[in-house]
Design an enzyme around this catalytic site. Structure first.
Site, short mmCIF file in Angstrom:
data_model
loop_
_atom_site.label_atom_id
_atom_site.label_comp_id
_atom_site.label_asym_id
_atom_site.label_seq_id
_atom_site.Cartn_x
_atom_site.Cartn_y
_atom_site.Cartn_z
N ASP A 123 0.86 -1.18 0.00
CA ASP A 123 0.00 0.00 0.00
C ASP A 123 0.90 1.23 0.00
O ASP A 123 2.04 1.16 0.47
CB ASP A 123 -0.91 0.02 1.24
CG ASP A 123 -2.09 0.97 1.07
OD1 ASP A 123 -3.23 0.48 0.93
OD2 ASP A 123 -1.88 2.21 1.05
N ILE A 137 2.12 0.84 -6.68
CA ILE A 137 1.94 -0.25 -7.67
C ILE A 137 2.48 0.15 -9.04
O ILE A 137 2.64 -0.71 -9.92
CB ILE A 137 0.46 -0.69 -7.82
CG1 ILE A 137 -0.45 0.49 -8.13
CG2 ILE A 137 -0.04 -1.44 -6.59
CD1 ILE A 137 -1.83 0.09 -8.61
N TYR A 158 -13.20 6.16 -13.55
CA TYR A 158 -13.08 4.96 -12.70
C TYR A 158 -13.87 3.78 -13.30
O TYR A 158 -13.37 2.66 -13.38
CB TYR A 158 -13.60 5.33 -11.31
CG TYR A 158 -13.81 4.19 -10.34
CD1 TYR A 158 -12.74 3.52 -9.76
CD2 TYR A 158 -15.11 3.83 -9.95
CE1 TYR A 158 -12.94 2.51 -8.84
CE2 TYR A 158 -15.32 2.81 -9.02
CZ TYR A 158 -14.24 2.15 -8.48
OH TYR A 158 -14.44 1.15 -7.56
N LYS A 206 -12.42 0.32 -14.65
CA LYS A 206 -12.80 -0.99 -14.08
C LYS A 206 -13.25 -1.93 -15.21
O LYS A 206 -12.86 -3.10 -15.24
CB LYS A 206 -13.93 -0.83 -13.05
CG LYS A 206 -13.48 -0.28 -11.71
CD LYS A 206 -12.63 -1.29 -10.95
CE LYS A 206 -12.28 -0.84 -9.55
NZ LYS A 206 -11.28 -1.69 -8.89
C1 AKB Z 1 -17.28 4.43 -5.64
O1 AKB Z 1 -18.25 5.05 -5.19
O2 AKB Z 1 -16.50 4.89 -6.48
C2 AKB Z 1 -17.09 3.01 -5.19
C3 AKB Z 1 -17.73 2.04 -6.11
C4 AKB Z 1 -19.20 2.03 -6.27
O3 AKB Z 1 -17.05 1.28 -6.73
N1 AKB Z 1 -17.59 2.83 -3.87
#
Ligand code: AKB
Length: 341
Positions: free
Chosen positions: A36, A56, A155, A159
């Protein structure tokens, strides 16, 4: 006596990481190695074989880790979440995509060295979904893994892409090299988590955070302004079920797994219903609504609920904590105890 294999946890200091360390330690199968950015607090260190503070994105450090430890399972939890990711999308891409690529490459080279597939467990998210309108969100209801995959956050994009990267490493990595069909490849497994709620930690940097934030604020007698509309609805999950999902996925027989990334569900509720639950436990809670349009839009783009029948069928997933049990037996008593002293 044979040495126990090593499980590496990245992002070990986050809210999933700390609970996972405890669960893996109880399980006893692995020696736990953590990585971490920030040093692991004293409380969790005795549960680990080795703890590393580092990035990382540091490939030299990952090479060192791989050289020193026979890692058989990687839980790659390190990530920049959806709200923080929108504040610095390029950094999110670096951590969520390039970081994941580095870890996958490390796991693949370990796979070749050990001559057996290293398990790569990856928490994806409901953020991988992106539903354009509230009408469509209603129509989808409990969404399937292959529906509504147009994420609107960096994000979520990261993912979804990381799920594909994992599938690629597992099935097709270096497909043009000689003897490619015979070469042993890593074993990638992933779950798309709903918004997670832990009694131990208040999350930061996410957009589903309004749920846990209002709960922790109420327990401390602090006022809270919720940034999504009362009718905003997404699925949530209590942390013990998130850990159960990761452990279940770790143990699932490879031949039973038919998807690279599985939905896992527990319960779904609107922000208004969340407030009602919080007020039932903490009647003096001062919760108001002050909508942040941009963050609210992110939540609106996520599904109202998930269809987790594939996980139930393939690896016998089922949540232990439905809505009543999550609040009455886990969240409320543990959060009360946490702020009592
Ligand atoms: C976020 O809110 O970004 C996370 C998720 C839903 O993956 N908690």
């Amino acid at each position: 006596m044979q040495k126990r294999p090593v499980a590496l946890i990245t992002g070990a200091n986050g809210e999933i990481g700390r609970s996972l360390i405890e669960a893996l330690h109880r399980d006893g199968r692995y020696r736990i190695v953590t990585l971490d950015l920030s040093p692991l607090p004293e409380k969790w260190r005795p549960l680990c074989f080795e703890t590393y503070a580092g990035n990382i994105l540091d490939r030299y450090l990952l090479d060192q880790l791989a050289a020193h430890h026979e890692i058989e399972a990687v839980f790659h939890l390190a990530a920049l979440l959806s709200t923080r990711g929108e504040r610095d999308p390029e950094l999110a891409h670096q951590i969520n995509v390039e970081g994941t690529l580095h870890l996958l490459r490390m796991a693949q080279s370990l796979t070749l060295r050990l001559d057996r597939p290293v398990k790569f467990i990856f928490p994806s998210s409901i953020a991988a979904y992106g539903i354009p309108t509230l009408a469509q969100k209603k129509e989808f209801g409990r969404i399937r893994e292959d529906q509504g995959l147009e994420p609107i956050t960096m994000y979520g994009v990261n993912k979804l892409y990381a799920e594909h990267l994992g599938r690629y490493f597992m099935r097709h990595y270096r497909m043009l090299s000689a003897n490619s069909e015979k070469s042993v490849r890593l074993d990638f497994r992933s779950v798309r988590f709903p918004g997670l709620i832990s009694a131990e930690t208040v999350p930061s940097g996410g957009t589903s955070d309004y749920g846990p934030e209002m709960l922790h604020a109420a327990a401390q007698n602090k006022p809270y302004a919720c940034f999504v509309a009362p009718e905003a609805q997404i699925p949530f999950m209590a942390m013990p079920d998130a850990i159960k999902a990761l452990m279940g996925l770790l143990d699932a027989p490879r031949e039973k797994l038919t998807l690279p990334a599985y939905n896992v569900g527990a319960f779904s509720l609107t922000a208004a219903e969340f407030v009602t639950r919080v007020k039932k436990a903490f009647p003096n809670a001062q919760i108001t609504f002050a909508i942040d349009q941009a963050r609210a839009r992110i939540v609106d783009s996520w599904p109202a609920d998930v269809d987790d029948s594939a996980a139930r069928r393939d690896w016998k997933w089922s949540a232990d904590y439905g809505i009543d049990r999550a609040f009455d037996e886990y969240l409320v008593p543990a959060i009360r105890a946490r702020y009592r002293d």
